[in-house]
Design an enzyme around this catalytic site. Structure first.
Site, mmCIF file in Angstrom:
data_model
loop_
_atom_site.group_PDB
_atom_site.id
_atom_site.type_symbol
_atom_site.label_atom_id
_atom_site.label_comp_id
_atom_site.label_asym_id
_atom_site.label_seq_id
_atom_site.Cartn_x
_atom_site.Cartn_y
_atom_site.Cartn_z
ATOM 1 N N GLU A 123 3.163 10.048 7.714
ATOM 2 C CA GLU A 123 1.997 10.834 7.269
ATOM 3 C C GLU A 123 1.353 11.585 8.437
ATOM 4 N N ILE A 172 12.679 8.436 3.533
ATOM 5 C CA ILE A 172 11.877 8.584 2.317
ATOM 6 C C ILE A 172 11.598 7.220 1.676
ATOM 7 N N ARG A 177 0.835 -1.209 0.000
ATOM 8 C CA ARG A 177 0.000 0.000 0.000
ATOM 9 C C ARG A 177 0.867 1.254 0.000
ATOM 10 N N LEU A 205 9.840 15.193 1.956
ATOM 11 C CA LEU A 205 9.429 16.322 2.807
ATOM 12 C C LEU A 205 10.204 16.290 4.132
ATOM 13 N N GLU A 210 12.946 15.850 6.980
ATOM 14 C CA GLU A 210 14.397 16.049 7.015
ATOM 15 C C GLU A 210 14.948 15.479 8.324
ATOM 16 N N LEU A 261 -3.477 -16.091 19.030
ATOM 17 C CA LEU A 261 -2.798 -17.251 18.447
ATOM 18 C C LEU A 261 -1.729 -17.816 19.388
ATOM 19 N N ASN A 263 -3.049 15.073 2.471
ATOM 20 C CA ASN A 263 -4.489 14.813 2.630
ATOM 21 C C ASN A 263 -4.900 13.573 1.853
ATOM 22 N N PHE A 279 8.809 10.985 -2.497
ATOM 23 C CA PHE A 279 8.313 12.278 -2.004
ATOM 24 C C PHE A 279 9.187 12.703 -0.835
HETATM 25 P P1 TGC Z 1 -0.151 25.895 8.933
HETATM 26 O O1 TGC Z 1 0.587 27.121 9.324
HETATM 27 O O2 TGC Z 1 -1.380 25.457 9.676
HETATM 28 O O3 TGC Z 1 -0.527 26.006 7.372
HETATM 29 C C1 TGC Z 1 0.446 26.368 6.392
HETATM 30 C C2 TGC Z 1 -0.253 26.400 5.044
HETATM 31 O O4 TGC Z 1 -0.653 25.058 4.680
HETATM 32 C C3 TGC Z 1 -2.091 25.007 4.612
HETATM 33 N N1 TGC Z 1 -2.465 23.715 5.183
HETATM 34 C C4 TGC Z 1 -2.952 22.731 4.451
HETATM 35 N N2 TGC Z 1 -3.250 22.675 3.151
HETATM 36 C C5 TGC Z 1 -3.726 21.529 2.675
HETATM 37 N N3 TGC Z 1 -3.890 20.451 3.462
HETATM 38 C C6 TGC Z 1 -3.585 20.456 4.768
HETATM 39 N N4 TGC Z 1 -3.723 19.355 5.506
HETATM 40 C C7 TGC Z 1 -3.095 21.636 5.327
HETATM 41 N N5 TGC Z 1 -2.686 22.015 6.569
HETATM 42 C C8 TGC Z 1 -2.307 23.282 6.456
HETATM 43 C C9 TGC Z 1 -2.587 26.196 5.385
HETATM 44 O O5 TGC Z 1 -3.862 26.586 4.952
HETATM 45 C C10 TGC Z 1 -1.540 27.215 5.036
HETATM 46 O O6 TGC Z 1 -1.754 27.620 3.695
HETATM 47 P P2 TGC Z 1 -1.305 29.060 3.130
HETATM 48 O O7 TGC Z 1 -1.604 29.003 1.683
HETATM 49 O O8 TGC Z 1 -2.147 30.048 3.909
HETATM 50 O O9 TGC Z 1 0.152 29.226 3.453
HETATM 51 O O10 TGC Z 1 0.827 24.688 8.901
HETATM 52 P P3 TGC Z 1 1.960 24.257 9.909
HETATM 53 O O11 TGC Z 1 3.272 24.477 9.281
HETATM 54 O O12 TGC Z 1 1.729 24.903 11.253
HETATM 55 O O13 TGC Z 1 1.726 22.697 9.977
HETATM 56 C C11 TGC Z 1 0.745 22.124 10.663
HETATM 57 C C12 TGC Z 1 0.953 20.591 10.830
HETATM 58 C C13 TGC Z 1 1.743 20.257 12.076
HETATM 59 C C14 TGC Z 1 -0.451 20.034 10.941
HETATM 60 C C15 TGC Z 1 1.690 19.992 9.599
HETATM 61 O O14 TGC Z 1 2.984 20.435 9.535
HETATM 62 C C16 TGC Z 1 1.691 18.486 9.619
HETATM 63 O O15 TGC Z 1 0.746 17.870 9.168
HETATM 64 N N6 TGC Z 1 2.802 17.843 10.152
HETATM 65 C C17 TGC Z 1 2.977 16.410 10.047
HETATM 66 C C18 TGC Z 1 4.074 16.116 9.034
HETATM 67 C C19 TGC Z 1 3.761 14.972 8.158
HETATM 68 O O16 TGC Z 1 2.648 14.461 8.100
HETATM 69 N N7 TGC Z 1 4.740 14.535 7.389
HETATM 70 C C20 TGC Z 1 4.526 13.475 6.443
HETATM 71 C C21 TGC Z 1 5.710 13.327 5.523
HETATM 72 S S1 TGC Z 1 5.370 12.336 4.099
HETATM 73 C C22 TGC Z 1 5.236 10.766 4.694
HETATM 74 O O17 TGC Z 1 5.252 10.474 5.842
HETATM 75 C C23 TGC Z 1 5.061 9.735 3.649
HETATM 76 S S2 TGC Z 1 4.905 8.124 4.237
HETATM 77 C C24 TGC Z 1 4.851 7.396 2.756
HETATM 78 C C25 TGC Z 1 4.371 5.990 2.740
HETATM 79 O O18 TGC Z 1 3.114 5.768 2.727
HETATM 80 O O19 TGC Z 1 5.254 5.100 2.620
HETATM 81 P P1 FAD Z 2 9.324 13.796 15.403
HETATM 82 O O1 FAD Z 2 8.646 14.880 14.667
HETATM 83 O O2 FAD Z 2 10.700 14.045 15.904
HETATM 84 O O3 FAD Z 2 8.399 13.344 16.594
HETATM 85 C C1 FAD Z 2 8.868 12.518 17.671
HETATM 86 C C2 FAD Z 2 7.733 12.395 18.686
HETATM 87 O O4 FAD Z 2 7.380 13.692 19.179
HETATM 88 C C3 FAD Z 2 6.452 11.824 18.082
HETATM 89 O O5 FAD Z 2 5.835 10.978 19.014
HETATM 90 C C4 FAD Z 2 5.584 13.048 17.846
HETATM 91 O O6 FAD Z 2 4.182 12.772 17.885
HETATM 92 C C5 FAD Z 2 5.999 13.912 19.018
HETATM 93 N N1 FAD Z 2 5.757 15.334 18.763
HETATM 94 C C6 FAD Z 2 6.295 16.112 17.786
HETATM 95 N N2 FAD Z 2 5.812 17.372 17.878
HETATM 96 C C7 FAD Z 2 4.946 17.385 18.910
HETATM 97 C C8 FAD Z 2 4.111 18.384 19.489
HETATM 98 N N3 FAD Z 2 4.042 19.628 19.000
HETATM 99 N N4 FAD Z 2 3.343 18.036 20.549
HETATM 100 C C9 FAD Z 2 3.360 16.776 21.041
HETATM 101 N N5 FAD Z 2 4.128 15.795 20.542
HETATM 102 C C10 FAD Z 2 4.913 16.089 19.481
HETATM 103 N N6 FAD Z 2 8.614 11.276 5.066
HETATM 104 C C11 FAD Z 2 8.591 11.786 3.802
HETATM 105 O O7 FAD Z 2 8.702 12.996 3.603
HETATM 106 N N7 FAD Z 2 8.454 10.961 2.730
HETATM 107 C C12 FAD Z 2 8.335 9.614 2.836
HETATM 108 O O8 FAD Z 2 8.201 8.908 1.837
HETATM 109 C C13 FAD Z 2 8.370 9.045 4.151
HETATM 110 N N8 FAD Z 2 8.332 7.704 4.310
HETATM 111 C C14 FAD Z 2 8.479 7.170 5.563
HETATM 112 C C15 FAD Z 2 8.605 5.791 5.693
HETATM 113 C C16 FAD Z 2 8.816 5.224 6.950
HETATM 114 C C17 FAD Z 2 8.972 3.745 7.081
HETATM 115 C C18 FAD Z 2 8.849 6.067 8.103
HETATM 116 C C19 FAD Z 2 9.011 5.464 9.459
HETATM 117 C C20 FAD Z 2 8.740 7.425 7.970
HETATM 118 C C21 FAD Z 2 8.576 8.002 6.705
HETATM 119 N N9 FAD Z 2 8.550 9.390 6.523
HETATM 120 C C22 FAD Z 2 8.507 9.932 5.260
HETATM 121 C C23 FAD Z 2 8.786 10.277 7.659
HETATM 122 C C24 FAD Z 2 7.562 10.503 8.554
HETATM 123 O O9 FAD Z 2 6.611 11.319 7.938
HETATM 124 C C25 FAD Z 2 8.045 11.105 9.869
HETATM 125 O O10 FAD Z 2 8.740 10.082 10.550
HETATM 126 C C26 FAD Z 2 6.923 11.651 10.721
HETATM 127 O O11 FAD Z 2 6.330 12.783 10.118
HETATM 128 C C27 FAD Z 2 7.392 12.010 12.142
HETATM 129 O O12 FAD Z 2 8.558 12.751 12.108
HETATM 130 P P2 FAD Z 2 9.832 12.298 13.017
HETATM 131 O O13 FAD Z 2 10.066 10.860 12.794
HETATM 132 O O14 FAD Z 2 10.913 13.248 12.736
HETATM 133 O O15 FAD Z 2 9.316 12.453 14.496
#
Ligand code: TGC
Ligand code: FAD
Length: 388
Positions: free
Chosen positions: A368, A167, A94, A135, A137, A343, A245, A133
């Protein structure tokens, strides 16, 4: 064995014939191509050979991207069903489809130029190209807006410097979408192809989770970027966050697939396994586990299905998506843990998929957006106050 089918509220009745056709085709693919071999690949910590092309052949890449760009032109429920079936096989499968569809094809389709769409989308849809992808660091995971990767203007192009970590598919990608800040502090999406000078990929080994998926770092050492490689239609965090999203929505469905695989394994085992002269399924404590699993799976199915309808109508909010991702992944992890216990010792061996799903889901609950970050997103939506 009346309730081995996990469709307790007859959600099948809400699906169209096309939905069922797609769901059944992907289920068949997972049953024949993934389930018989996945344990070996996961144990060996190696990728599934030719996975992306196989996913392309079964129509699992770019489900909702229009057909003119090689996608399937399907709705969001179809996309969700595909993710559900793939994750019943393994979260790594997935993950591959999520990244390719939601994190690479989606931003090119939504923010790319016509030339970028023509160049990349059809070949990403068939799996000829593998996307990644970037994002996260090394110093910025939950707070990607603090990214340090920089895109500096230079004569007719740009220079990209920085590093992305964790990543998916980094070691094997043909093209990466990398998010970086430019001289004006704007967040830009950059398409970087694998043989570009100064771009290196480093594999992350020793994972106990998602062992059939390749993970790694993307490192950019003053990489020259042509202006045609920048996604023209976005310049803020809205770019990467809107990709999330889509991927998070898909994960909410995928987690159900993993949970159902665990639930069905546990029910089958409990009916066959006898202790104290009776099937263990006859004991109240085991029935409690199964009843709770099915209840939680059913609630998760309803969340994702309704979210899919809202997405089809363009009304799903990021906050609603966070709730479903958080709830459903936690649910699946809980189901996997309970099923494993049911099990007994057999739950720890690879003859059954439980430990593999459980360990995979530890990544899914982290990537995510972590479980806690999604809770804070809901908290902010309720109160209007950020607790980040
Ligand atoms: P904030 O200041 O609230 O907003 C900045 C700008 O972004 C817009 N925005 C969104 N737009 C679309 N969808 C969303 N979910 C959005 N959330 C915010 C917002 O309207 C604003 O737009 P503009 O045009 O006015 O500038 O944002 P923030 O920097 O304070 O961030 C909020 C927070 C913590 C929720 C966000 O940084 C977050 O979701 N952090 C979690 C990071 C994360 O999910 N990383 C994932 C990395 S990729 C990955 O893990 C792939 S796994 C791949 C696999 O399946 O193998
Ligand atoms: P941190 O941000 O350092 O967080 C550590 C702990 O602190 C967590 O429990 C968190 O919930 C907590 N924490 C952080 N901030 C707060 C707060 N404000 N309040 C309370 N608690 C907080 N990223 C990509 O960009 N692309 C990819 O393809 C991708 N693939 C991945 C594949 C795998 C197998 C894994 C494990 C990760 C992948 N990631 C990818 C990265 C993933 O998105 C990040 O690991 C995730 O967003 C969390 O970041 P971090 O690991 O740096 O944890």
């Amino acid at each position: 064995m009346r309730r081995i089918n996990a469709d307790y509220y007859q959600l099948d009745e809400l699906l169209t014939d096309e939905h069922k056709l797609i769901r059944n085709a992907v289920r068949e693919f997972v049953t024949t191509e993934i389930k018989p071999h996945i344990e070996t690949y996961a144990q060996q910590h190696s990728e599934i050979p030719d996975l992306m092309r196989k996913l392309g052949a079964v129509g699992a890449l770019g489900a909702y991207i229009p057909t003119q760009y090689g996608g399937a032109g399907l709705d969001q429920i179809s996309y969700g069903l595909i993710m559900q079936e793939l994750e019943a096989g393994d979260s790594a499968v997935r993950s591959a489809a999520s990244v390719q569809s939601s994190l690479v094809m989606y931003p090119i389709f939504s923010f790319g130029s016509e030339a970028q769409k023509q160049k990349f989308l059809p070949r990403l849809a068939t799996g000829e190209l593998i996307g990644a992808f970037g994002l996260t660091e090394p110093n910025h995971g939950s707070d990607p807006a603090a990214m340090e990767t920089r895109l500096k203007k230079e004569d007719d192009g740009y220079r990209l410097t920085g590093a992305k970590m964790w990543i998916t598919n980094a070691p094997v990608c043909d093209v990466a979408i990398v998010w970086a800040r430019d001289d004006a502090g704007k967040v830009r999406g950059v398409l970087v192809e694998k043989d570009t000078e100064g771009f290196t990929r480093i594999e992350t080994g020793n994972k106990w989770s998602l062992r059939a998926s390749r993970t790694g770092e993307l490192v950019f050492d003053n990489v020259y970027i042509k202006k045609e490689s920048i996604l023209p239609a976005v310049d803020s965090m809205r770019g990467p966050l809107s990709c999330l999203n889509s991927a998070r929505y898909g994960i909410s469905w995928g987690a159900i697939g993993a949970a159902v695989d665990c639930y069905q394994t546990a029910v089958r085992y409990a009916i066959e396994r006898e202790q104290f002269g009776k099937p263990i399924a006859s004991f109240q404590l085991q029935q409690k586990k199964m009843a709770e699993m099915l209840t939680e799976i059913t609630k998760a199915q309803l969340l994702s299905w309704r979210l899919g309808i809202l997405k089809n109508e363009g009304r799903a909010t990021p906050q609603q998506i966070s709730m479903a991702k958080r709830n459903n992944v936690q649910m699946a992890l809980q189901v996997a843990r309970e099923a494993r216990q049911m099990l007994g010792a057999m739950g720890i061996v690879g003859d059954y998929p439980l430990m593999r799903h459980m360990m995979n889901l530890e990544s899914v609950i982290t990537y995510e957006g972590t479980h806690d970050v999604h809770l804070l997103i809901t908290g902010q939506d309720i109160t209007g106050l950020s607790a980040f």
